[in-house]
Design an enzyme around this catalytic site. Structure first.
Site, PDB file in Angstrom:
ATOM      1  N   GLY A 150       0.820  -1.194   0.000  1.00 54.78           N
ATOM      2  CA  GLY A 150       0.000   0.000   0.000  1.00 54.78           C
ATOM      3  C   GLY A 150       0.857   1.248   0.000  1.00 54.78           C
ATOM      4  O   GLY A 150       2.062   1.200   0.244  1.00 54.78           O
ATOM      5  N   HIS A 151       0.197   2.362  -0.276  1.00 51.73           N
ATOM      6  CA  HIS A 151       0.838   3.670  -0.182  1.00 51.73           C
ATOM      7  C   HIS A 151      -0.146   4.662   0.423  1.00 51.73           C
ATOM      8  O   HIS A 151      -1.281   4.300   0.779  1.00 51.73           O
ATOM      9  CB  HIS A 151       1.330   4.132  -1.556  1.00 51.73           C
ATOM     10  CG  HIS A 151       2.591   3.450  -1.998  1.00 51.73           C
ATOM     11  ND1 HIS A 151       3.790   3.597  -1.335  1.00 51.73           N
ATOM     12  CD2 HIS A 151       2.841   2.601  -3.021  1.00 51.73           C
ATOM     13  CE1 HIS A 151       4.714   2.874  -1.924  1.00 51.73           C
ATOM     14  NE2 HIS A 151       4.168   2.255  -2.950  1.00 51.73           N
ATOM     15  N   ASP A 152       0.287   5.900   0.550  1.00 50.87           N
ATOM     16  CA  ASP A 152      -0.460   6.923   1.271  1.00 50.87           C
ATOM     17  C   ASP A 152      -1.949   6.928   0.913  1.00 50.87           C
ATOM     18  O   ASP A 152      -2.812   6.921   1.796  1.00 50.87           O
ATOM     19  CB  ASP A 152       0.160   8.298   0.965  1.00 50.87           C
ATOM     20  CG  ASP A 152      -0.364   9.389   1.868  1.00 50.87           C
ATOM     21  OD1 ASP A 152       0.283   9.686   2.879  1.00 50.87           O
ATOM     22  OD2 ASP A 152      -1.439   9.944   1.563  1.00 50.87           O
ATOM     23  N   ASN A 154      -3.854   4.639  -0.305  1.00 49.86           N
ATOM     24  CA  ASN A 154      -4.558   3.436   0.128  1.00 49.86           C
ATOM     25  C   ASN A 154      -4.864   3.466   1.620  1.00 49.86           C
ATOM     26  O   ASN A 154      -5.955   3.079   2.044  1.00 49.86           O
ATOM     27  CB  ASN A 154      -3.731   2.198  -0.203  1.00 49.86           C
ATOM     28  CG  ASN A 154      -3.215   2.191  -1.620  1.00 49.86           C
ATOM     29  OD1 ASN A 154      -2.021   2.122  -1.848  1.00 49.86           O
ATOM     30  ND2 ASN A 154      -4.100   2.306  -2.599  1.00 49.86           N
ATOM     31  N   ASP A 181       1.640   9.189   5.246  1.00 43.07           N
ATOM     32  CA  ASP A 181       3.082   8.986   5.377  1.00 43.07           C
ATOM     33  C   ASP A 181       3.678   9.827   6.502  1.00 43.07           C
ATOM     34  O   ASP A 181       4.422   9.330   7.344  1.00 43.07           O
ATOM     35  CB  ASP A 181       3.786   9.335   4.067  1.00 43.07           C
ATOM     36  CG  ASP A 181       3.588   8.280   2.992  1.00 43.07           C
ATOM     37  OD1 ASP A 181       2.988   7.228   3.288  1.00 43.07           O
ATOM     38  OD2 ASP A 181       4.016   8.512   1.847  1.00 43.07           O
TER      39      ASP A 181
END
Length: 405
Positions: A150-152, A154, A181
């Site tokens: 995942g990333h920010d 998500n 983040d």
């Protein structure tokens, strides 16, 4: 726009708040880099441990200055860099030597990676019982999503935060800041590390800190979460007072195409605006709902469209009404308030020359943050670090030949 030279620390300041703290930084990308830079700004000795030949992935992100990524240069001052292959037995041994002398390890791998490297917490604690280990991950070390990628965006979506952005017409939109983040990861990690170090002063023991960006985001939802928990209402962008539905707390396009933020909450500010624009009838209904809110928004939109942004900023600020121009980033960096607070300055880099830096956000009267060194070149301090651990020139050459550093 040019960044001013860094102002010197107050003459009375003799130490830094975290002077003597030794931090091993295994992180890549934004969350860990921000965390360790903040620690470094406060005086910690941050050693950035990077993959040989590759380094932090952020080194290659555009825009590129001369050789280094601009974002890397803004996130990695006050750190040293050494290369170390943690998959190599010799590299692992070097790391454990470093651990014995360290106070903090910060890592940002997926859960399970440190275990597979033979560097799980039990192993690190055996080498140094006073060590504080902080793991920053998307969903934390436990739970069904612990290994999910995942990333920010998500994390924002899953935590219920993304639906607060946008309007009923657009639906959720991509926020312009990496809120998960930095807000859910970096700042929570700094807080956790400092709390663990304070506890260590009493117990003499280190501990393991599990920082989840998802968890951090959920704690940001206290205000809007109250709508759900106490009123049974699901807040969405454009549908609740402080996320787009209230005309008194909104953004308006002015006559020159620029935008104005109007941030009125208190009744006396609302009445002051009504008097300023000669609309006494508005006073009785600061918080209209539904169709009435749409009508009031159209009326305010028509009003602000009659004059350029500068006109409204001058009038509203003179009347002490909460309002501000929607600045571009260049305008924000160049704003007198930013300059007065030392939020932009310049330093010298061995390859890039004179580079800008963003200032430290917290001001201390006795132990101010300080710029001590520019962002490091990849592996710039590897030989120095190995020498400090007792490796001689021949041993260092062997480590290089074997791909351990």
């Amino acid at each position: 726009m040019t960044a001013p030279e860094r102002r010197g620390a107050p003459a009375a300041a003799k130490t830094h708040a975290l002077q003597g703290l030794r931090v091993l930084d295994l992180t890549r990308l934004l969350p860990g880099a921000t965390c360790t830079m903040l620690l470094g700004d406060l005086g910690a000795d941050v050693l950035k441990i990077e993959q040989p030949g590759v380094g932090d992935y952020n080194r290659s992100f555009e825009p590129i200055a001369r050789q280094e990524s601009g974002s890397f240069l803004l996130l990695n001052r006050n750190k040293r860099s050494m290369t170390l292959n943690l998959k190599s037995p010799a590299g692992r041994d070097v790391f454990l030597r470093l651990v014995r002398e360290a106070d903090v390890v910060v890592e940002g791998f997926r859960p399970g990676v440190m275990d597979r490297l033979g560097l799980d917490y039990d192993t690190l604690r055996e080498a140094n019982p006073a060590l504080v280990v902080c793991a920053i991950s998307g969903f934390g070390q436990t739970g069904p999503l612990r290994e999910a990628s995942g990333h920010d965006l998500n994390y924002m979506a899953l935590a219920g935060a993304l639906q607060l952005f946008g309007t009923p017409e657009t639906g959720p939109i991509v926020p312009g800041l990496s809120i998960a983040d930095v807000g859910g990861g970096s700042l929570m990690a700094v807080y956790g590390i400092l709390a663990a170090l304070l506890a260590r002063q009493r117990t003499g023991e280190g501990q393991y800190i599990d920082v989840s960006m998802f968890d951090g985001l959920v704690t940001w939802l206290a205000y809007h979460g109250a709508d759900t928990l106490f009123a049974g209402v699901e807040p969405r962008g454009g549908e609740r007072a402080f996320i787009g539905s209230a005309p008194c707390y909104n953004v308006y396009r002015c006559g020159d195409g620029r935008h104005l933020s109007l941030g009125i909450i208190e009744a006396h500010f609302w009445e002051r605006l009504c008097d300023l624009v000669e609309q006494p009838a508005w006073k009785a209904n600061q918080w209209p709902q539904g169709a009435a809110a749409a009508v009031q928004f159209r009326e305010l939109s028509a009003l602000f469209a009659t004059q350029p942004l500068a006109h409204w900023v001058e009038r509203l600020l003179a009347a002490d009404i909460p309002a501000a121009p929607v600045n571009g980033i260049a305008e924000a960096f160049d704003h007198p308030q930013s300059r007065a607070r030392d939020l932009l300055y310049a330093c010298e880099h061995p390859v890039e020359g004179r580079i800008p830096q963003l200032g430290f956000p917290v001001k201390f009267s006795g132990t101010p943050a300080e710029h001590r060194m520019p962002p490091p070149l990849l592996g710039q301090h590897t030989h120095d670090v190995l020498s400090s651990l007792g490796y001689g020139a021949e041993a260092i050459a062997t480590l290089e030949r074997d791909g351990a550093v």
